[in-house]
Structure formats: structure tokens, C-alpha cells
Enzyme design. Structure first.
Site, PDB file in Angstrom:
ATOM      1  N   HIS A  72       0.864  -1.192   0.000  1.00 49.92           N
ATOM      2  CA  HIS A  72       0.000   0.000   0.000  1.00 49.92           C
ATOM      3  C   HIS A  72       0.894   1.233   0.000  1.00 49.92           C
ATOM      4  CE1 HIS A  72      -3.786   2.237   1.479  1.00 49.92           C
ATOM      5  NE2 HIS A  72      -2.819   3.145   1.440  1.00 49.92           N
ATOM      6  N   HIS A  74       1.639   5.204  -2.461  1.00 53.29           N
ATOM      7  CA  HIS A  74       1.081   6.202  -3.382  1.00 53.29           C
ATOM      8  C   HIS A  74       2.222   6.819  -4.179  1.00 53.29           C
ATOM      9  CE1 HIS A  74      -3.042   6.444  -1.546  1.00 53.29           C
ATOM     10  NE2 HIS A  74      -2.373   5.977  -0.505  1.00 53.29           N
ATOM     11  N   HIS A 222      -9.527   2.173   1.046  1.00 54.46           N
ATOM     12  CA  HIS A 222      -9.160   2.992   2.202  1.00 54.46           C
ATOM     13  C   HIS A 222     -10.416   3.110   3.075  1.00 54.46           C
ATOM     14  CE1 HIS A 222      -5.882   4.174  -0.433  1.00 54.46           C
ATOM     15  NE2 HIS A 222      -5.386   5.023   0.441  1.00 54.46           N
ATOM     16  N   GLU A 225     -10.325   6.261   7.888  1.00 53.55           N
ATOM     17  CA  GLU A 225      -9.083   6.940   8.268  1.00 53.55           C
ATOM     18  C   GLU A 225      -9.436   8.179   9.094  1.00 53.55           C
ATOM     19  OE1 GLU A 225      -4.786   8.322   6.345  1.00 53.55           O
ATOM     20  OE2 GLU A 225      -6.472   7.858   5.020  1.00 53.55           O
ATOM     21  N   ASP A 322       2.734   3.509   2.694  1.00 59.04           N
ATOM     22  CA  ASP A 322       1.740   4.537   2.413  1.00 59.04           C
ATOM     23  C   ASP A 322       2.412   5.720   1.705  1.00 59.04           C
ATOM     24  OD1 ASP A 322      -0.845   5.433   2.297  1.00 59.04           O
ATOM     25  OD2 ASP A 322      -0.974   6.064   4.374  1.00 59.04           O
ATOM     26  N   ASN A 323       2.226   6.924   2.191  1.00 62.11           N
ATOM     27  CA  ASN A 323       2.728   8.118   1.502  1.00 62.11           C
ATOM     28  C   ASN A 323       4.178   8.414   1.866  1.00 62.11           C
ATOM     29  OD1 ASN A 323      -0.321   8.383   2.045  1.00 62.11           O
ATOM     30  ND2 ASN A 323       0.021   9.782   0.352  1.00 62.11           N
TER      31      ASN A 323
END
Length: 430
Positions: A72, A74, A222, A225, A322-323
Site C-alpha cells: 500500500h 502512493h 481505504h 481513516e 503509504d505516503n
């Protein structure tokens, strides 16, 4: 024929597919082994002999892990912090900053430059498989998926790359979502959405799962969150899967609100998630950056979901990056060892460590449906990461920036790309 032997290595026992008899396993669950590599594949895994011969690679007790899988992330948003910082660190501001940067700068050249930078970081740190979410609004979707497909082909010998569309769940209210699902299916992708509670959430899930079923594609969502106890899309999504008898794989991420809900709600949700056979990915670094952030106030609640309880329910749990260096998380380097290190500290999965090393290796590989098992196994490619750290304390106390990454038994250049390479693409100065 080329051959080599990795001597005096320690491997988490849970990362050996078929442990040979006679292995010495210490109190931390680390097995002492010698690993023989022939023509780029693992030929033998044997108990360490203590004998190191000329030409052998002597690890002197250092650890060996299989290459990582990041299930996961981005890549499309990554590394825009310099031109689109988050003004207050909140998730609301992150959405706004990304939207503004997308409208102003995102084209094929910009996306390719930043996405490939993230791939190069991942590869250097020892990652061999990535699932990335891709912003897919109508005006950008064709360009986004075009760049993704090009990169997937160019990198296929180095990183197995999967794509998931990213839109708000509300996008599935009308028939325009049919064309998005068609685009995703044509690209061999996975259907996704960002989901918070809405009055018609059940109808939206029904439509999303039906679109995925009609095209025989998997789903990755998602969910929740937030730290709002009323956000329970995880439970509703699990109910929707069973109601629609959806047969594809489903992974869900974040699930932060579960961390603040009453125990009775948590139990009900996890029972349903286990029955629906969801896989869950926790993103601890990004969530502690965003959750419970208020100006002038130290955060009390960190938003990391109930990973131990999930594991106890038999739910597959992964951790992922993630990011990276964007408005949702201002840090990160696509390094799955860092992810695992922070997960061990934040989620207290360290004492005992048990099978948790699989959460960044074997488990995400299985979620992605890859052929190679994400374990150290005879007959599989020698895609390995060699560390100086001997114990878990040594491994997780330093960045292990001197790691050696083997692909097909050969050491690659494990130097991450320089951030200065992004200056021209971002049109900013440091």
C-alpha cells in the site's frame, strides 16, 4: 554455473519456507543457517557449520531476509512536499494540498519522474513488489494509468507493480464509474476507493463490488481513516462482501477509527472481517502523522488500528509505507525496514516478535497473489537483503544503511537516488 554460499547468517525462522532439520533457533526465533546459491537461485538451506571458506560471503551472525513487498503506497503523490507542503498537518489540509498540486502540475512527465524516483528508492532498499494507489479523477485517469502501465512494463524484471484506482466512494453513485472500472480492468488493476460513512454507504459498496465482480478484478479500499467512532465502513464493507457473495480478494487499509471504538464494536467488526476473509494493511507512520493533530496540542490518540486483535482473529495483517514526502506524510523513503521498525515500536509487535516479519514479506506477497512466496525457499530466486544487525535490537536500532541487496544472487547498487534529482522536476529550490 555460478555458485556462492552465505555463511553464518541468522534468519527469522518464520521466513524459512521449509526449515531443515537440526536448525539452532535462539530465544528471539532467529535460526542460524548457511545458504547456498546456484545460478541465481537458492540451492540449499542448511544449519550453520561455523566454517567459512575462501569465496564465501561471511555474515558473521548478521540477518538475511527475503526482499520486501510494499502492498500500500502512493507513488503518484510522492515527493511533492517541497512544492505542496501541508500547512497544518491535518488530513483535511492534505486532501486540499494534493488536489491543488494535481490541478497545477500533474501531467505524464511530472508523474513519471516522481513515480520512478519512488521505484528507485524502493528497489535500492530491497523491495521487489509494490501495490500503488493511483488518483483517478475523470480528467486524469487515462494519463495516470498510461504512465503506470509504461512503468510496470519497464520495471517488471525488478519490481512487480500493481495499481489501484483512487477516488472517493461517492464516485460510484452514477454510471460514470462504469468507465473507470473498465479502465482499471483493461489495465489489469484493482478497484479501489476512499470510504467514509455516508447515508447510502451500503448501496455504494454494493455497486463497487458488483462492478468488480462483473470484471473479475480484486478490490482494495481505504476505510475509516479517522478517529470518529461513528466511522464504521470496515464493518459495512465486510457485510457488503458477504451480501454480494463477492469472490475476489479484498484488502482494506487504515481502519483507524477501530482504535477508539468500544470493545464490543471491535469484536463484532473483527468477527465479520474474518468471515469476509479481508486482508488488512496498517500504515502506522502516516497515521501517526495525521491522526489527532491539533495546533498547539500534543496528540493523545495515534490511530494505529488493532493489528494484534486482527491477527488473533486469523486476519492477514501487513504493514506498508503509504505516503512518502507528500502532504499526507512529510517523511519516508520507501524503505520497508523502516516501516517494520516503526510498526514494531508503535504497535508493540516486538515482544515476542513471533511471525510479524511476514507482515512485510510473505503476507503482502500472498495478498498480491504473486507466484514467489515471499519466503526464503529452495528453488526460488536469491532475492535477499543482508543486514549487519544480528539480533532484533541491533537490526531495528539503526537504519541498516549498509545493507546488501541481492537480486538473483547478485548484489545491486543499493544507493538511493539523490533528492537533488527532483529539483528540476518540481521547479523548486531546497
Amino acid at each position: 554455473m555460478t555458485s556462492s554460499v552465505i555463511r553464518e547468517a541468522r534468519v527469522p525462522h518464520c521466513l524459512i519456507a521449509q526449515p531443515p532439520a537440526g536448525l539452532l533457533v535462539d530465544d528471539e526465533g532467529l535460526a542460524q543457517v548457511d545458504i547456498s546459491v546456484v545460478d541465481g537461485r537458492i540451492a540449499r538451506i542448511e544449519p550453520a557449520t561455523g566454517i567459512v571458506e575462501t569465496g564465501d560471503r561471511d555474515l558473521d551472525g548478521g540477518q538475511v531476509w527475503p526482499c520486501f513487498a510494499d502492498v500500500h503506497t502512493h507513488l503518484d503523490i510522492g515527493h511533492i512536499w517541497a512544492r505542496a507542503p501541508n500547512p497544518d498537518g491535518s488530513i483535511h489540509s492534505a486532501f486540499g494540498a494534493v488536489s491543488g498540486d494535481c490541478d497545477a502540475h500533474w501531467n505524464a512527465e511530472d508523474l513519471r519522474w516522481r513515480m520512478e524516483f519512488g521505484l528507485r528508492c524502493s528497489y535500492a532498499h530491497g523491495t521487489r513488489a509494490i501495490r500503488t494507489h493511483l488518483q483517478s479523477p475523470p480528467h486524469l485517469a487515462q494519463t495516470m494509468w498510461g504512465v503506470f502501465r509504461e512503468l510496470r512494463e519497464e520495471w517488471r524484471e525488478r519490481i512487480a507493480l500493481q495499481g489501484v484506482d483512487l477516488v472517493l466512494i461517492e464516485a460510484f453513485r452514477d454510471s460514470t464509474s462504469d468507465s473507470l472500472a473498465d479502465l482499471v480492468a483493461e489495465a489489469g488493476g484493482i478497484l479501489g476507493a476512499v470510504c467514509f460513512m455516508t447515508d447510502d454507504i451500503d448501496d455504494l459498496f454494493d455497486r463497487l463490488f458488483q462492478l468488480a465482480a462483473d470484471r473479475s478484478i480484486d478490490v482494495d479500499l481505504h476505510l475509516d481513516e479517522s478517529l470518529d467512532t461513528n466511522d464504521q465502513t470496515l464493518y459495512r464493507a465486510a457485510e457488503a462482501v458477504m451480501r454480494n457473495r463477492f469472490e475476489g480478494r479484498v484488502q482494506v487499509g487504515h481502519c483507524c477509527s477501530l482504535s477508539v471504538q468500544p470493545d464490543s464494536d471491535v469484536e463484532r467488526t473483527l468477527d465479520t472481517v474474518a468471515e469476509a476473509a479481508f486482508s488488512v494493511v496498517s500504515l502506522p507512520m502516516c497515521n501517526i502523522f495525521l491522526m489527532d493533530r491539533r495546533a498547539g496540542r500534543t496528540p493523545r490518540r495515534r490511530g494505529v488500528t488493532t493489528v494484534k486483535e486482527m491477527a488473533a482473529h486469523g486476519i492477514q495483517v501487513s504493514f506498508a509505507s503509504d505516503n512518502c514526502r507528500d502532504p499526507f506524510y512529510g517523511y519516508g523513503d520507501h524503505d520497508m525496514l523502516e516501516v517494520f521498525t516503526q510498526a514494531a515500536r508503535i504497535a508493540h509487535i516486538d515482544l515476542p516478535m513471533e511471525d510479524w516479519p511476514q507482515s512485510v514479506t510473505a503476507t503482502p506477497v500472498e495478498v498480491m497473489g504473486l507466484a514467489s512466496p515471499g519466503l526464503i525457499k529452495v528453488g526460488e530466486p536469491a532475492d535477499l537483503v543482508l543486514f549487519r544487525g544480528r539480533s532484533y535490537s541491533e537490526l531495528l536500532s539503526r537504519p541498516q544503511s549498509d545493507r546488501i541487496v541481492l537480486r538473483g544472487g547478485e548484489a545491486i547498487d543499493s544507493t538511493p537516488p539523490d533528492y537533488r534529482e527532483l529539483d528540476a522536476a518540481l521547479a523548486v529550490s531546497p
